[in-house]
Write a protein that holds these residues in place. Structure first.
Motif, PDB file in Angstrom:
ATOM      1  N   GLY A 252      12.526  -0.689  -3.415  1.00  0.00           N
ATOM      2  CA  GLY A 252      12.670  -2.141  -2.493  1.00  0.00           C
ATOM      3  C   GLY A 252      10.701  -2.941  -3.423  1.00  0.00           C
ATOM      4  O   GLY A 252      10.847  -4.061  -3.459  1.00  0.00           O
TER       5      GLY A 252
ATOM      6  N   ALA B 153      14.995   3.312  -1.028  1.00  0.00           N
ATOM      7  CA  ALA B 153      15.377   2.719  -0.509  1.00  0.00           C
ATOM      8  C   ALA B 153      14.326   1.826  -0.758  1.00  0.00           C
ATOM      9  O   ALA B 153      13.925   0.758  -1.262  1.00  0.00           O
ATOM     10  CB  ALA B 153      15.881   2.813   0.491  1.00  0.00           C
TER      11      ALA B 153
ATOM     12  N   TRP C 124      18.604  -1.625  -5.048  1.00  0.00           N
ATOM     13  CA  TRP C 124      17.977  -1.411  -2.473  1.00  0.00           C
ATOM     14  C   TRP C 124      19.089  -1.941  -1.976  1.00  0.00           C
ATOM     15  O   TRP C 124      18.858  -1.271  -1.319  1.00  0.00           O
ATOM     16  CB  TRP C 124      16.554  -2.771  -3.094  1.00  0.00           C
ATOM     17  CG  TRP C 124      16.434  -2.751  -1.691  1.00  0.00           C
ATOM     18  CD1 TRP C 124      15.875  -1.266  -1.036  1.00  0.00           C
ATOM     19  CD2 TRP C 124      16.034  -3.651  -1.323  1.00  0.00           C
ATOM     20  NE1 TRP C 124      15.050  -1.987   0.411  1.00  0.00           N
ATOM     21  CE2 TRP C 124      16.208  -3.703  -0.254  1.00  0.00           C
ATOM     22  CE3 TRP C 124      16.686  -4.682  -1.170  1.00  0.00           C
ATOM     23  CZ2 TRP C 124      14.919  -4.368   1.548  1.00  0.00           C
ATOM     24  CZ3 TRP C 124      17.032  -6.441  -0.133  1.00  0.00           C
ATOM     25  CH2 TRP C 124      16.064  -5.688   1.618  1.00  0.00           C
TER      26      TRP C 124
END
Length: 250
Positions: free
Chosen positions: A110, A106, A167
């Motif tokens: 991001g 993640a 994300w």
């Protein structure tokens, strides 16, 4: 100030930037009511008494409002990117205990989103100067540059919301499974994330004319305002509670 508190501030700032962008680009910088006459006051170029078409009118509107567009992309692109960088790091630090491998993924997504938004914004800011320069030399050439720039910026910065959506989905899934913050925040985040993922399929020929995908893009953008806002409040509230408990124990 702790990284989580910085993250809470960053999340609320992201929501504020989104609101600023919607107000600026959909009201103040809306070219639909712009009636361009046959002479461009910015460059002094006469257009032989002909009425401008939509593309030429939009281009002229952008040039005459160059500074407003510059500020808009500076805030909604550059400032947004660095603020998002803080939030991605804060979310990773807060969520990594429960699902460390997924949060590494993640965080990488991001950071990729940060880079994409920043790149598209810097390309636009440079392109804006080039368009203005070439308009004074050759309006048709400036129009070609504008169309090319629009495709590049749209491809990176919002035409397909896949990266940001993944994300949001990953963060929402981990938050829901780990019981971090309100479950309704994460259900909403998953809804927003799925809406963003669906924009990927707008390029299919039999789907390209469907208004559904414009609707999904709007849901992703508007839905993130609420998601960022509630996320920021949750992070700040949790930090305040933790600090109060620590103070009592001391």
């Amino acid at each position: 100030m702790s990284i989580q508190k910085w993250g809470g501030v960053a999340a609320i700032a992201e929501a504020s930037i989104y609101l600023f962008g919607f107000v600026l680009f959909f009201t103040i910088l809306d070219p639909s009511g712009f009636e361009a006459n046959v002479v461009d006051e910015a460059s002094g170029i006469a257009i032989n008494g002909l009425t401008l078409d939509v593309a030429q009118r939009n281009l002229l509107f952008m040039i005459q409002n160059r500074d407003s567009y510059f500020i808009g992309y500076l805030v909604c692109g550059v400032v947004f990117s660095f603020t998002l960088l803080i939030l991605v790091q804060a979310i990773y630090q807060r969520f990594k205990q429960s699902f460390p491998e997924l949060m590494i993924f993640a965080a990488a997504v991001g950071y990729l989103w940060v880079g994409i938004v920043l790149a598209s914004s810097l390309i636009f800011l440079i392109g804006l100067g080039a368009i203005t320069h070439y308009y004074g030399l050759n309006p048709e050439q400036a129009l070609t540059i504008h169309r090319t720039l629009s495709i590049v910026v749209e491809a990176l910065g919002g035409g397909i919301e896949l990266v940001g959506a993944v994300w949001v989905l990953a963060v929402s899934y981990v938050g829901l499974k780990s019981h971090i913050f309100s479950p309704w925040l994460h259900y909403w985040g998953m809804f927003v994330g799925i809406s963003g993922v669906l924009t990927l399929f707008s390029g299919l020929s039999f789907l390209s004319t469907q208004p559904l995908f414009e609707f999904m893009t709007a849901i992703f953008g508007l839905g993130q305002i609420l998601w960022f806002l509630v996320l920021g409040i949750g992070m700040l509230s949790e930090t305040s509670i933790a600090e109060s408990v620590s103070y009592i124990e001391d």
